[in-house]
Write an enzyme that holds these catalytic residues in place. Structure first.
Site, PDB file in Angstrom:
ATOM      1  N   GLY A 114       0.847  -1.193   0.000  1.00  0.00           N
ATOM      2  CA  GLY A 114       0.000   0.000   0.000  1.00  0.00           C
ATOM      3  C   GLY A 114       0.876   1.234   0.000  1.00  0.00           C
ATOM      4  O   GLY A 114       2.022   1.195  -0.435  1.00  0.00           O
ATOM      5  N   CYS A 155       2.822   5.474  -2.816  1.00  0.00           N
ATOM      6  CA  CYS A 155       3.674   5.381  -4.006  1.00  0.00           C
ATOM      7  C   CYS A 155       3.415   4.144  -4.851  1.00  0.00           C
ATOM      8  O   CYS A 155       3.071   4.255  -6.023  1.00  0.00           O
ATOM      9  CB  CYS A 155       5.131   5.415  -3.581  1.00  0.00           C
ATOM     10  SG  CYS A 155       5.512   6.859  -2.589  1.00  0.00           S
TER      11      CYS A 155
HETATM   12  C1  UGA Z   1       8.437   3.396  -1.704  1.00  0.00           C
HETATM   13  C2  UGA Z   1       9.867   3.006  -2.175  1.00  0.00           C
HETATM   14  O1  UGA Z   1      10.379   1.947  -1.373  1.00  0.00           O
HETATM   15  C3  UGA Z   1      10.804   4.212  -2.089  1.00  0.00           C
HETATM   16  O2  UGA Z   1      12.088   3.858  -2.626  1.00  0.00           O
HETATM   17  C4  UGA Z   1      10.204   5.362  -2.912  1.00  0.00           C
HETATM   18  O3  UGA Z   1      10.990   6.533  -2.823  1.00  0.00           O
HETATM   19  C5  UGA Z   1       8.823   5.685  -2.380  1.00  0.00           C
HETATM   20  O4  UGA Z   1       7.997   4.510  -2.464  1.00  0.00           O
HETATM   21  C6  UGA Z   1       8.273   6.795  -3.230  1.00  0.00           C
HETATM   22  O5  UGA Z   1       8.032   6.563  -4.424  1.00  0.00           O
HETATM   23  O6  UGA Z   1       8.200   7.926  -2.745  1.00  0.00           O
HETATM   24  P1  UGA Z   1       7.265   3.702   0.687  1.00  0.00           P
HETATM   25  O7  UGA Z   1       5.984   3.788  -0.074  1.00  0.00           O
HETATM   26  O8  UGA Z   1       7.546   4.705   1.741  1.00  0.00           O
HETATM   27  O9  UGA Z   1       8.521   3.734  -0.322  1.00  0.00           O
HETATM   28  O10 UGA Z   1       7.274   2.286   1.428  1.00  0.00           O
HETATM   29  P2  UGA Z   1       7.951   0.856   1.205  1.00  0.00           P
HETATM   30  O11 UGA Z   1       8.842   0.576   2.339  1.00  0.00           O
HETATM   31  O12 UGA Z   1       8.509   0.698  -0.140  1.00  0.00           O
HETATM   32  O13 UGA Z   1       6.655  -0.092   1.356  1.00  0.00           O
HETATM   33  C7  UGA Z   1       5.564  -0.030   0.429  1.00  0.00           C
HETATM   34  C8  UGA Z   1       4.572  -1.128   0.701  1.00  0.00           C
HETATM   35  O14 UGA Z   1       5.143  -2.392   0.383  1.00  0.00           O
HETATM   36  C9  UGA Z   1       4.129  -1.230   2.175  1.00  0.00           C
HETATM   37  O15 UGA Z   1       2.750  -1.471   2.236  1.00  0.00           O
HETATM   38  C10 UGA Z   1       4.909  -2.420   2.700  1.00  0.00           C
HETATM   39  O16 UGA Z   1       4.258  -3.087   3.756  1.00  0.00           O
HETATM   40  C11 UGA Z   1       4.962  -3.291   1.465  1.00  0.00           C
HETATM   41  N1  UGA Z   1       6.078  -4.257   1.493  1.00  0.00           N
HETATM   42  C12 UGA Z   1       7.367  -3.821   1.478  1.00  0.00           C
HETATM   43  C13 UGA Z   1       5.795  -5.597   1.525  1.00  0.00           C
HETATM   44  O17 UGA Z   1       4.615  -6.014   1.529  1.00  0.00           O
HETATM   45  N2  UGA Z   1       6.832  -6.497   1.543  1.00  0.00           N
HETATM   46  C14 UGA Z   1       8.127  -6.096   1.509  1.00  0.00           C
HETATM   47  O18 UGA Z   1       9.017  -6.981   1.524  1.00  0.00           O
HETATM   48  C15 UGA Z   1       8.407  -4.738   1.496  1.00  0.00           C
END
Ligand code: UGA
Length: 437
Positions: free
Chosen positions: A254, A257
Site C-alpha cells: 500500500g 507510491c
Molecule cells: C516506496 C519506495 O520503497 C521508495 O524507494 C520510494 O521513494 C517511495 O515509495 C516513493 O516513491 O516515494 P514507501 O511507499 O515509503 O517507499 O514504502 P515501502 O517501504 O517501499 O513499502 C511499500 C509497501 O510495500 C508497504 O505497504 C509495505 O508493507 C509493502 N512491502 C514492502 C511488503 O509487503 N513487503 C516487503 O518486503 C516490502
C-alpha cells in the site's frame, strides 16, 4: 520536507514554500505535520542555523535561487489511473512568473514520462525571457526511513534535457554541487536525459511492487504445498541477482507510491502502445490480495464474523509512519465491519489518520493489549516493532477467544501455538496445514 531539510543539513540555504495555512503555522511553530523519525530534530537544528525557512511567498523563495524543486502531489486520476500533474503545472507556472535570472526547475514529484518537456513548454510560454533549464531528480525515499535514505542513497538520478547540451551542462553542474556531500561518499550519481529519469522512478517502484507481489503469490503456494515462504525468500534472496530485500509476504503493498505508480506505469505503457503486462497483473493481483485477506480472516473465524469482537494490531500501510493511504487495513476492516464484527484497533502512530478512512464503528484503543481485550480473534495488519515483543500469555489473558491471524508474520508460530493459540500467518507450514489433495 525531508529533501529540503536534508539539503539544508548539507549546508545549502533552503526556503520551503507551503501553501496550506495550517501546515505552515505548524511548521513555523516547530511542529512537523508528518510522522517521520528524526525529522523534527533535523528541522529544528537547521532552522536554528538559519539555513532552513518556511513561508508561503513563492516570489521570496524563488528570488536568487539556483534551483527550485517541485515536490507537490501527483495523485492517481480517477478512472484511468494516470498521475494527475495539474498541481505540478500550476506550481511551475507560478515559479516561472517570479523567477529572476538563470534557474533550474527540478521535479522531485513522481511525474509521467514527458512531464519535464511539458514543464519547459509552460515556462517558455509564461516567461519567454527567462533563462532556465528543466531537470528531473526523482526521489527514492521510504517513509519511516527517509532521512537515512536521503543521506545514504543507493544512487542519485539527475535527468536533464538531452537535446539541449549547453543547458544540460549548466543544470548538471548546479545539481552536482547540491549533491556534493554524497559525491564525496562515492554515491553513484547517474546523469540521464529527462524522459529516462522519469521512467527510472516508475520502473524502480513498479519492479519492487512486482517483487512483493511475486513473494505474496509464492506465499500462497507455500500454504498449499507445505513449504515455508520465509526459507524460500531467504534462499532466493541469497542469489545476488535477486537480492533479499522486499521479499516479505504481506496483505498487499500500500502507501502513497507503489499503488499509484504501478497504475501510472500501466497507463504510460498503454498510451505509448507498449503495455507493461507484468505490472498490469501486479496491480490486479495486489488489489485482489487485500480482499482475499479479509475473506481469510472471515474463514478463520468459521465463515461468519457477525457479533464477534476482532482486535486489530496496526493500521498504517507499514510501520514507522502515520500514513493510511491505500493501506491493506482499509479493505480488510471494511469487510469485517460489513460482516458484522465489532472491531477494536490500535496503531502506534496512525489512529488520527485512520479515523476518516475506516468504518465509523471501529473502536480505537490505547495500546495493543487494550485492542486484544475481549477479542475472539486478533489480526496483525502492520508489523510495528512493539507488537513483536508482546508476550502471548498477556494477549491470552486479555482475549476471549484463542485465534490469531498474523498477516505480517511477526511471531514464531511454535511459540504462539505453545501458548494455546490457533494461529495462521502467511506461507508458513507450522501455522497453516498443507492443502490435502
Ligand atoms: C516506496 C519506495 O520503497 C521508495 O524507494 C520510494 O521513494 C517511495 O515509495 C516513493 O516513491 O516515494 P514507501 O511507499 O515509503 O517507499 O514504502 P515501502 O517501504 O517501499 O513499502 C511499500 C509497501 O510495500 C508497504 O505497504 C509495505 O508493507 C509493502 N512491502 C514492502 C511488503 O509487503 N513487503 C516487503 O518486503 C516490502
Amino acid at each position: 520536507m525531508v529533501s529540503g531539510t536534508c539539503f539544508a543539513e548539507f549546508g545549502t540555504d533552503v526556503a520551503i514554500v507551503e501553501t496550506n495555512p495550517d501546515r505552515l503555522t505548524a511548521l513555523r511553530e516547530g511542529r512537523i505535520p508528518i510522522y517521520e523519525p528524526g525529522l523534527d530534530r533535523l528541522v529544528e537544528e537547521n532552522v536554528e542555523a538559519g539555513r532552513l525557512t518556511f513561508g508561503d511567498d513563492i516570489a521570496a523563495a524563488v528570488k536568487g535561487a539556483d534551483a527550485v524543486f517541485v515536490a507537490v502531489g501527483t495523485p492517481s486520476r480517477r478512472g484511468d489511473g494516470q498521475a494527475d500533474t495539474s498541481y505540478v503545472y500550476a506550481a511551475v507556472e507560478q515559479i516561472a512568473r517570479v523567477a529572476d535570472g538563470y534557474t533550474v526547475i527540478v521535479t522531485k514529484s513522481t511525474v509521467p514520462v514527458g512531464t519535464g518537456r511539458e514543464i519547459a513548454r509552460i515556462i517558455r510560454k509564461t516567461r519567454p525571457d527567462l533563462d532556465f533549464d528543466v531537470a528531473s531528480n526523482p526521489e527514492f525515499l521510504r517513509e519511516g526511513n527517509a532521512i537515512q535514505d536521503f543521506m545514504r542513497p543507493d544512487r542519485v538520478i539527475i535527468g536533464t534535457d538531452q537535446y539541449k547540451p549547453e543547458g544540460t551542462e549548466r543544470a548538471q553542474n548546479i545539481l552536482r554541487k547540491l549533491y556534493r556531500p554524497l559525491y564525496l561518499l562515492e554515491t553513484p550519481i547517474v546523469f540521464t536525459g529527462l524522459e529516462t529519469a522519469e521512467l527510472i522512478k516508475y520502473s524502480a517502484n513498479s519492479f519492487l511492487a512486482m517483487k512483493i507481489t511475486f513473494i505474496n503469490e509464492i506465499s500462497d503456494l507455500c500454504e498449499k504445498v507445505g513449504a515455508n515462504v520465509n526459507d524460500v525468500a531467504r534462499s532466493i534472496g541469497l542469489d545476488g541477482r535477486i537480492g533479499k530485500k522486499f521479499l516479505h509476504p504481506s496483505p498487499g503493498f500500500g502507501g502513497s507510491c507503489f499503488p499509484k505508480d504501478t497504475r501510472a506505469l500501466t497507463a504510460i505503457g498503454r498510451n505509448a502502445g507498449s503495455p507493461v503486462r507484468l505490472i498490469e497483473t501486479t496491480v490486479a493481483v495486489n488489489e485482489q490480495r487485500m480482499k482475499d485477506m479479509g475473506e481469510r480472516v472471515i474463514a478463520f473465524a468459521g465463515g461468519d464474523v457477525s457479533g464477534l469482537t476482532i482486535g486489530v494490531l496496526g493500521l498504517t500501510f507499514k510501520p514507522e509512519t502515520d500514513d493510511m493511504r491505500e493501506a491493506a487495513s482499509i479493505p480488510v476492516l471494511d469487510m469485517l465491519d460489513k460482516g458484522g464484527a465489532k472491531i477494536r484497533a490500535f496503531d502506534p502512530a496512525g489512529m488520527t489518520t485512520a479515523r476518516p478512512v475506516l468504518p465509523k464503528s471501529v473502536t480505537y484503543c490505547t495500546d495493543a493489549l487494550d485492542a486484544a481485550k475481549g477479542a475472539d480473534i486478533l489480526v496483525v495488519m502492520t508489523e510495528w516493532n512493539e507488537f513483536r515483543s508482546l508476550a502471548p500469555e498477556k494477549l491470552a489473558a486479555e482475549m476471549k477467544g484463542r485465534k490469531i491471524a498474523d498477516l505480517r508474520n511477526i511471531w514464531d508460530p511454535k511459540a504462539i501455538k505453545d501458548a494455546g493459540f490457533d494461529y495462521i500467518s502467511l506461507g508458513r507450514p507450522d501455522a497453516v496445514q498443507p492443502h490435502q489433495a
